[in-house]
Design an enzyme around this catalytic site. Structure first.
Site, PDB file in Angstrom:
ATOM      1  N   THR A 198       0.796  -1.144   0.047  1.00 13.56           N
ATOM      2  CA  THR A 198       0.004   0.005  -0.002  1.00 13.56           C
ATOM      3  C   THR A 198       0.801   1.337  -0.030  1.00 13.56           C
ATOM      4  OG1 THR A 198      -1.953   1.066   1.250  1.00 13.56           O
ATOM      5  CG2 THR A 198      -0.280   0.041   2.468  1.00 13.56           C
ATOM      6  N   HIS A 203      -7.814   1.662   5.947  1.00 15.79           N
ATOM      7  CA  HIS A 203      -9.110   2.104   6.746  1.00 15.79           C
ATOM      8  C   HIS A 203      -9.757   0.579   7.109  1.00 15.79           C
ATOM      9  CE1 HIS A 203      -8.659   6.290   6.093  1.00 15.79           C
ATOM     10  NE2 HIS A 203      -8.539   6.040   4.742  1.00 15.79           N
ATOM     11  N   HIS A 206      -9.776  -2.048   4.346  1.00 19.95           N
ATOM     12  CA  HIS A 206      -8.179  -2.701   4.015  1.00 19.95           C
ATOM     13  C   HIS A 206      -7.960  -3.852   4.995  1.00 19.95           C
ATOM     14  CE1 HIS A 206      -8.010   1.454   2.185  1.00 19.95           C
ATOM     15  NE2 HIS A 206      -7.449   0.667   1.243  1.00 19.95           N
ATOM     16  N   ARG A 292      -7.119  -4.156  -7.208  1.00 22.16           N
ATOM     17  CA  ARG A 292      -7.598  -3.466  -8.510  1.00 22.16           C
ATOM     18  C   ARG A 292      -6.822  -2.123  -8.731  1.00 22.16           C
ATOM     19  NH1 ARG A 292     -11.082   0.616 -10.026  1.00 22.16           N
ATOM     20  NH2 ARG A 292     -12.553   0.314 -11.932  1.00 22.16           N
TER      21      ARG A 292
END
Length: 573
Positions: A198, A203, A206, A292
């Site tokens: 990341t 948040h 995740h 994604r």
């Protein structure tokens, strides 16, 4: 057990060269010394630690050409991203030549990091590199912009001998080399580890995504965020790491750990996903989450996404046998308020109500102080984000004037400073062109180089004051668009930036010139005077345009105040 490194052996050059560290250090002091830039520093750190195994240096021409064209090193090993060291061509062959040994220095403290033995010097085809590696020769892509605007025209390749890894003073407890992280896994008896990449704050979604991945693969979770270079405009790594540390206790005890990756991302989408998988394999992970639009840079110059949403997953799947790390493809999860749970988007029941907050919406809420719901993130995370990104009414800003000498910008700037001081929301600093010239730039002349350097100094001071939450009113002539854009880019990282073009006609400026500077310039007594024998480049996109020959100072200042209020920097809402 931990995964086998890419290529079979972990290339930990720091450990390998430790017995000759002092000899290398002594030799480095006698060699030509090359100071790395920030991206090169990140690359070197991962080479010498083994994070880029099987690499033992920067790519020579044969490896470079093979990686660009076929995603493989010259020996056939899968490798998707060219790791190159660019240098100024003027250094060849006087300072840099085949067989030369070069000391590589840390740009932050001039520490000796490694010695490079040069075995290849070549000129890359940057257009080809951009098209094959990043999919398009489009400057909207951050890596392509770097390639054409930052990277030098000559590449050198060669093997490295490590003197020392770069020093860090932040979050030391979470900075692990591949060898160190492998030891952590061994000590904790983690035999299956799924890594989560990341570059953004985490948040609730995740946390749910990573727990689902661990559950499906019966694995532990490595939160492995990038803290090197990410996409321009991303939230700083200090804020993000505070968020990761706050979210770690939300996992069941012993399920997850946090380690920081000093990677310089290229935002290369599919190729980058393969690269990331190789890196996590080198760190000992057995599984890797590819989500994604993994490492996507956003939209190109035509307003279309550079990569498809699942291109990265497809390319990683193509090479899964060679990667030898199981990729866990995951769609985004969404929140169902009726059942108070997150589920993958493809598992949402028909007709079910869903809620989501996009990154754009989150930034809007931070900017305006609007509430951030608990279903979206944890209160601890929201507090960290609000502390680092206060609403605009509490942020600093700079009003940057540009225009001809005697255009009225000095009087407008002084009046604006008075008005802002009257507002009383934040301290206001006035940076007049002549003040900066006398206090910070006494040695500078009026060549384009010196003018640009003067604007850069103004921008630096303004950026620091803006970062501290102050208001800055800057009023140089700033005749060149490139320098003004530099100022905007630097200051905008820390707060608001408003370019005000005082577009007073030159003829009016000449008549208003009480010191007779224009007449001296016309008489040849002053050289390089803007508007006489030096150009003024009109701003391409000013936030406000004013004309002191037709508008009063009070009216211009009022329009600036209205602009600041509209954008939320002054007043209360």
């Amino acid at each position: 057990m931990a995964n086998i490194p890419h290529g079979g052996v972990l290339k930990d050059l720091v450990a390998r060269d430790l017995p000759k560290k002092q000899a290398l250090f002594d030799e480095a002091q006698k060699l030509f010394q090359l100071t790395l830039n920030e991206r090169q520093l990140c690359d070197l750190e991962l080479i010498v630690s083994g994070g880029f195994s099987p690499l033992e240096g920067f790519l020579g021409q044969a490896d470079y050409e093979s990686v660009v064209k076929d995603m493989r090193l010259a020996d056939g090993t899968l490798w998707s991203m060219p790791i190159t060291l660019d240098v100024d061509s003027s250094l060849v062959p006087d300072k840099i030549r085949l067989g030369a040994r070069i000391a590589l220095l840390d740009p932050r403290n001039d520490a000796f990091l490694a010695i490079l033995t040069v075995n290849s010097i070549y000129t890359p085809d940057k257009k080809r590199e951009a098209e094959l590696v990043f999919g398009a020769d489009d400057l909207e892509h951050p890596a392509v912009h770097y390639l054409h605007k930052v990277s030098k025209d000559t590449y050198i390749g060669g093997t490295l001998e490590a003197i020392s890894a770069p020093l860090h003073f932040d979050y030391i407890e979470h900075r692990n080399t591949p060898a160190e992280l492998r030891s952590v896994f061994k000590k904790q008896n983690w035999t299956r580890v799924v890594a989560f990449q990341t570059r953004n704050p985490m948040h609730r979604a995740h946390r749910e995504l990573t727990v689902r991945a661990a559950r499906s693969r019966r694995a532990n979770v490595l939160i492995h965020p990038v803290v090197g270079l990410t996409k321009p405009g991303d939230i700083d790594h200090y804020t993000r790491v505070r968020v990761y540390k706050a979210i770690l206790p939300k996992y069941p005890q012993g399920m997850a750990t946090l380690s920081l990756l000093p990677l310089a991302m290229r935002m290369g989408g599919p190729r980058e996903a393969v690269w990331h998988a190789i890196i996590r394999k080198n760190y000992g992970c057995t599984h890797f989450i590819v989500g994604r639009d993994h490492a996507g840079p956003g939209k190109n110059s035509q307003g279309v996404d550079f990569y498809g949403p699942y291109d990265a997953q497809h390319l990683v799947e193509k090479y899964k046998d060679e990667l030898d790390i199981e990729v866990v493809p995951f769609q985004m999860v969404t929140y169902l308020p009726d059942t108070d749970e997150y589920v993958p988007e493809d598992e949402v029941p028909a007709g079910a109500k869903t809620l989501n907050i996009s990154g754009t919406e989150l930034r809007r809420r931070l900017k305006t102080g609007a509430p951030i719901p608990d279903w979206f993130t944890y209160p601890e995370v929201a507090a960290i984000l609000r502390s680092s990104h206060p609403p605009r009414a509490k942020q600093g800003f700079t009003v940057f004037f540009t225009g001809y000498y005697a255009s009225g910008k000095r009087a407008i700037a002084q009046a604006l400073q008075v008005s802002l001081n009257q507002q009383g929301q934040r301290p206001t600093t006035l940076l007049l062109g002549e003040t900066i010239r006398s206090e910070l730039s006494q040695e500078l002349g009026f060549s384009k180089h010196d003018r640009d350097l003067n604007v850069q100094r103004i921008a630096f001071v303004a950026a620091e004051l803006t970062k501290a939450g102050g208001a800055v009113v800057a009023a140089p002539i700033a005749p060149y668009e490139e320098a003004r854009q530099f100022a905007k880019n630097l200051i905008s990282k820390h707060g608001g930036f408003f370019l005000v073009h005082v577009n007073t006609p030159l003829s009016y400026c000449v008549r208003s010139d009480r010191k007779g500077m224009y007449q001296k310039a016309k008489a040849g007594q002053i050289k390089g005077f803007t508007g006489i024998d030096d150009p003024y480049e009109l701003p391409k996109k000013a936030d406000l345009t004013a004309d002191a020959s037709t508008q009063s100072i009070s009216q211009i200042v009022h329009e600036i105040i209205l602009l600041l209020e509209k954008e939320g920097y002054i007043g209360e809402r």
